[in-house]
Design an enzyme around this catalytic site. Structure first.
Site, PDB file in Angstrom:
ATOM      1  N   GLU A  27      50.123  61.629  66.155  1.00 15.83           N
ATOM      2  CA  GLU A  27      49.895  60.472  65.287  1.00 15.83           C
ATOM      3  C   GLU A  27      51.126  59.566  65.266  1.00 15.83           C
ATOM      4  O   GLU A  27      52.254  60.046  65.158  1.00 15.83           O
ATOM      5  CB  GLU A  27      49.586  60.970  63.870  1.00 15.83           C
ATOM      6  CG  GLU A  27      49.251  59.845  62.918  1.00 15.83           C
ATOM      7  CD  GLU A  27      48.724  60.367  61.588  1.00 15.83           C
ATOM      8  OE1 GLU A  27      47.806  61.220  61.598  1.00 15.83           O
ATOM      9  OE2 GLU A  27      49.245  59.921  60.560  1.00 15.83           O
ATOM     10  N   HIS A  75      47.539  68.739  65.410  1.00 16.61           N
ATOM     11  CA  HIS A  75      47.722  67.286  65.307  1.00 16.61           C
ATOM     12  C   HIS A  75      49.102  67.053  64.699  1.00 16.61           C
ATOM     13  O   HIS A  75      49.347  67.419  63.548  1.00 16.61           O
ATOM     14  CB  HIS A  75      46.629  66.696  64.408  1.00 16.61           C
ATOM     15  CG  HIS A  75      46.719  65.214  64.198  1.00 16.61           C
ATOM     16  ND1 HIS A  75      46.214  64.296  65.092  1.00 16.61           N
ATOM     17  CD2 HIS A  75      47.265  64.481  63.195  1.00 16.61           C
ATOM     18  CE1 HIS A  75      46.433  63.058  64.644  1.00 16.61           C
ATOM     19  NE2 HIS A  75      47.083  63.149  63.492  1.00 16.61           N
ATOM     20  N   SER A 129      47.121  66.552  69.628  1.00 18.95           N
ATOM     21  CA  SER A 129      47.015  65.112  69.361  1.00 18.95           C
ATOM     22  C   SER A 129      48.258  64.690  68.590  1.00 18.95           C
ATOM     23  O   SER A 129      48.862  65.501  67.881  1.00 18.95           O
ATOM     24  CB  SER A 129      45.732  64.776  68.604  1.00 18.95           C
ATOM     25  OG  SER A 129      45.591  65.592  67.466  1.00 18.95           O
ATOM     26  N   PHE A 179      57.549  62.502  50.637  1.00 12.16           N
ATOM     27  CA  PHE A 179      56.181  62.474  51.199  1.00 12.16           C
ATOM     28  C   PHE A 179      55.320  63.552  50.548  1.00 12.16           C
ATOM     29  O   PHE A 179      54.177  63.330  50.194  1.00 12.16           O
ATOM     30  CB  PHE A 179      56.207  62.781  52.701  1.00 12.16           C
ATOM     31  CG  PHE A 179      56.559  61.625  53.587  1.00 12.16           C
ATOM     32  CD1 PHE A 179      56.866  60.370  53.080  1.00 12.16           C
ATOM     33  CD2 PHE A 179      56.572  61.799  54.967  1.00 12.16           C
ATOM     34  CE1 PHE A 179      57.188  59.315  53.934  1.00 12.16           C
ATOM     35  CE2 PHE A 179      56.887  60.754  55.828  1.00 12.16           C
ATOM     36  CZ  PHE A 179      57.202  59.517  55.308  1.00 12.16           C
ATOM     37  N   ASP A 224      44.635  54.548  50.105  1.00 12.48           N
ATOM     38  CA  ASP A 224      45.148  54.379  48.741  1.00 12.48           C
ATOM     39  C   ASP A 224      45.410  52.905  48.521  1.00 12.48           C
ATOM     40  O   ASP A 224      45.967  52.237  49.400  1.00 12.48           O
ATOM     41  CB  ASP A 224      46.450  55.163  48.550  1.00 12.48           C
ATOM     42  CG  ASP A 224      46.204  56.659  48.713  1.00 12.48           C
ATOM     43  OD1 ASP A 224      45.375  57.195  47.961  1.00 12.48           O
ATOM     44  OD2 ASP A 224      46.824  57.263  49.613  1.00 12.48           O
TER      45      ASP A 224
HETATM   46  P1  FAD Z   1      38.244  60.789  50.247  1.00  9.61           P
HETATM   47  O1  FAD Z   1      37.708  61.805  51.155  1.00  9.61           O
HETATM   48  O2  FAD Z   1      37.332  59.671  49.842  1.00  9.61           O
HETATM   49  O3  FAD Z   1      38.752  61.553  48.919  1.00  9.61           O
HETATM   50  C1  FAD Z   1      39.602  60.910  47.989  1.00  9.61           C
HETATM   51  C2  FAD Z   1      39.480  61.603  46.629  1.00  9.61           C
HETATM   52  O4  FAD Z   1      38.207  61.303  46.056  1.00  9.61           O
HETATM   53  C3  FAD Z   1      39.566  63.128  46.685  1.00  9.61           C
HETATM   54  O5  FAD Z   1      40.226  63.571  45.530  1.00  9.61           O
HETATM   55  C4  FAD Z   1      38.103  63.553  46.655  1.00  9.61           C
HETATM   56  O6  FAD Z   1      37.910  64.869  46.124  1.00  9.61           O
HETATM   57  C5  FAD Z   1      37.486  62.485  45.772  1.00  9.61           C
HETATM   58  N1  FAD Z   1      36.091  62.208  46.069  1.00  9.61           N
HETATM   59  C6  FAD Z   1      35.523  62.065  47.297  1.00  9.61           C
HETATM   60  N2  FAD Z   1      34.220  61.785  47.175  1.00  9.61           N
HETATM   61  C7  FAD Z   1      33.947  61.722  45.837  1.00  9.61           C
HETATM   62  C8  FAD Z   1      32.775  61.471  45.080  1.00  9.61           C
HETATM   63  N3  FAD Z   1      31.616  61.182  45.677  1.00  9.61           N
HETATM   64  N4  FAD Z   1      32.873  61.501  43.725  1.00  9.61           N
HETATM   65  C9  FAD Z   1      34.052  61.786  43.103  1.00  9.61           C
HETATM   66  N5  FAD Z   1      35.187  62.029  43.791  1.00  9.61           N
HETATM   67  C10 FAD Z   1      35.145  61.999  45.141  1.00  9.61           C
HETATM   68  N6  FAD Z   1      46.331  56.748  54.438  1.00  9.61           N
HETATM   69  C11 FAD Z   1      46.488  55.463  54.869  1.00  9.61           C
HETATM   70  O7  FAD Z   1      46.622  54.562  54.032  1.00  9.61           O
HETATM   71  N7  FAD Z   1      46.480  55.154  56.204  1.00  9.61           N
HETATM   72  C12 FAD Z   1      46.310  56.089  57.158  1.00  9.61           C
HETATM   73  O8  FAD Z   1      46.311  55.782  58.339  1.00  9.61           O
HETATM   74  C13 FAD Z   1      46.147  57.460  56.744  1.00  9.61           C
HETATM   75  N8  FAD Z   1      45.927  58.442  57.643  1.00  9.61           N
HETATM   76  C14 FAD Z   1      45.696  59.737  57.213  1.00  9.61           C
HETATM   77  C15 FAD Z   1      45.405  60.720  58.148  1.00  9.61           C
HETATM   78  C16 FAD Z   1      45.175  62.033  57.750  1.00  9.61           C
HETATM   79  C17 FAD Z   1      44.848  63.078  58.781  1.00  9.61           C
HETATM   80  C18 FAD Z   1      45.262  62.380  56.366  1.00  9.61           C
HETATM   81  C19 FAD Z   1      45.053  63.803  55.922  1.00  9.61           C
HETATM   82  C20 FAD Z   1      45.532  61.404  55.435  1.00  9.61           C
HETATM   83  C21 FAD Z   1      45.739  60.071  55.821  1.00  9.61           C
HETATM   84  N9  FAD Z   1      45.984  59.048  54.909  1.00  9.61           N
HETATM   85  C22 FAD Z   1      46.155  57.738  55.340  1.00  9.61           C
HETATM   86  C23 FAD Z   1      46.055  59.339  53.472  1.00  9.61           C
HETATM   87  C24 FAD Z   1      44.693  59.136  52.769  1.00  9.61           C
HETATM   88  O9  FAD Z   1      44.300  57.796  52.886  1.00  9.61           O
HETATM   89  C25 FAD Z   1      44.872  59.519  51.292  1.00  9.61           C
HETATM   90  O10 FAD Z   1      45.072  60.886  51.170  1.00  9.61           O
HETATM   91  C26 FAD Z   1      43.768  59.031  50.376  1.00  9.61           C
HETATM   92  O11 FAD Z   1      44.223  59.220  49.026  1.00  9.61           O
HETATM   93  C27 FAD Z   1      42.443  59.779  50.495  1.00  9.61           C
HETATM   94  O12 FAD Z   1      41.761  59.437  51.612  1.00  9.61           O
HETATM   95  P2  FAD Z   1      40.497  60.330  52.074  1.00  9.61           P
HETATM   96  O13 FAD Z   1      39.894  59.674  53.237  1.00  9.61           O
HETATM   97  O14 FAD Z   1      40.882  61.747  52.197  1.00  9.61           O
HETATM   98  O15 FAD Z   1      39.566  60.118  50.768  1.00  9.61           O
END
Ligand code: FAD
Length: 276
Positions: free
Chosen positions: A9, A257, A7, A207, A100
């Site tokens: 991105e 990916h 895949s 990055f 973020d």
């Molecule tokens: P989460 O899974 O919610 O985790 C974020 C943080 O919160 C982690 O430290 C986790 O341990 C903590 N956490 C989770 N649940 C809880 C809870 N219940 N209580 C306390 N702490 C908790 N960013 C963009 O802006 N746009 C994009 O298109 C984008 N694409 C991405 C694609 C991939 C494959 C990856 C790996 C990252 C991407 N990102 C993107 C970056 C991502 O948005 C950031 O890394 C962001 O900081 C975390 O998103 P997440 O969905 O992993 O968050």
């Protein structure tokens, strides 16, 4: 048929020149027959229209296209509207993230974590979407402890994710350990390694600092030593990343990916060298 699924991105281009470049990239990568392509999304909706436009164009070109969607800074109504629009275009694959908050943007929104977004999508849209979530073999930079991060990852999957894509890494052992630990927590969905081709030293270091991915010292030192010699950086980067991918493929990963950054050359060469 490829033994493992590829895949790619992309990010939504901001200029007409960027649109043309992405079209050319897509054409060059098409012969690799990706399982799907994904398109990033700016938290708070900054690239929302661009993500939708790019996904629609990719779909019309015959590719399965998955928009990324982040919940931070958005209301449930915003998210419902975006998801409804995707569904109306027949899009069935999504990458669900927390995202973020851009600096200067105040409100966190109604959903705090990606796990809550996954639950929301399942509650409102049932099984319409195949949901991908993010995984961090070297742990998310804001996580309290590795264990806590792993448990949060498992929570996202239990909320209804179908598969995961990892942050990029250059240390295959971190990925193998992460997958083992996740399996012990009952995570049984595919965890596909995210691969970052190396083409630019300062960009890679910037990055990596932001997202908490480690660039091993030997790789950083070698890249630094090439200075402005972009061809040497590219050639070395291809060797390093092909070696990493080969190890992953040999270990039986379900897919790769690629974070293409909208450029085809390195991704294409790596896949060709791997015989994919
Ligand atoms: P989460 O899974 O919610 O985790 C974020 C943080 O919160 C982690 O430290 C986790 O341990 C903590 N956490 C989770 N649940 C809880 C809870 N219940 N209580 C306390 N702490 C908790 N960013 C963009 O802006 N746009 C994009 O298109 C984008 N694409 C991405 C694609 C991939 C494959 C990856 C790996 C990252 C991407 N990102 C993107 C970056 C991502 O948005 C950031 O890394 C962001 O900081 C975390 O998103 P997440 O969905 O992993 O968050």
């Amino acid at each position: 048929m490829n033994p493992i699924e590829l895949s790619f991105e992309f990010f939504p281009p901001k200029t007409q020149e960027g649109v043309e470049k992405l079209r050319a990239t897509r054409e060059q990568l098409l012969p690799l027959r990706p399982k799907f392509v994904s398109v990033t999304f700016g938290a708070g909706g900054s690239t929302q229209q661009g993500t939708l436009d790019t996904v629609i164009e990719m779909s019309k070109g015959g590719l399965e296209a998955a928009p990324h969607l982040s919940c931070i800074g958005s209301s449930k109504d915003d998210l419902r509207r975006i998801l409804t629009e995707y569904r109306s275009h027949g899009i069935r694959h999504i990458v669900a993230l927390r995202g973020d908050l851009p600096s200067g943007m105040g409100s966190v929104g109604e959903l705090r974590y990606a796990s809550e977004l996954v639950s929301f999508i399942r509650a409102e849209f049932g099984d319409w979407f195949h949901i991908e979530v993010a995984a961090y073999p070297e742990y998310h930079p804001q996580s309290r402890t590795p264990r806590h991060d792993l448990e949060n990852f498992a929570r996202k999957v239990k909320a209804g994710a179908d598969s995961a894509i990892t942050q990029y890494f250059f240390n295959a052992d971190a990925y193998f350990q992460f997958v083992d630990d996740a399996r012990k927590l009952g995570v049984d969905v595919p965890i596909v390694p995210g691969i970052m081709p190396i083409t630019n030293y300062s960009q890679l270091m910037r990055f990596s600092e932001m997202c908490g991915a480690e660039v091993p010292r030997w790789i950083a030192r070698r890249l630094e030593s090439f200075g402005d010699d972009r061809e040497s950086i590219r050639a070395f980067g291809i060797d390093v990343v092909t070696g990493l991918c080969q190890r992953l493929v040999d270990a039986g990963v379900p897919g790769l990916h690629f974070y293409t950054l909208n450029a085809a050359a390195s991704t294409k060469t790596i896949c060709e060298r791997l015989g994919l």
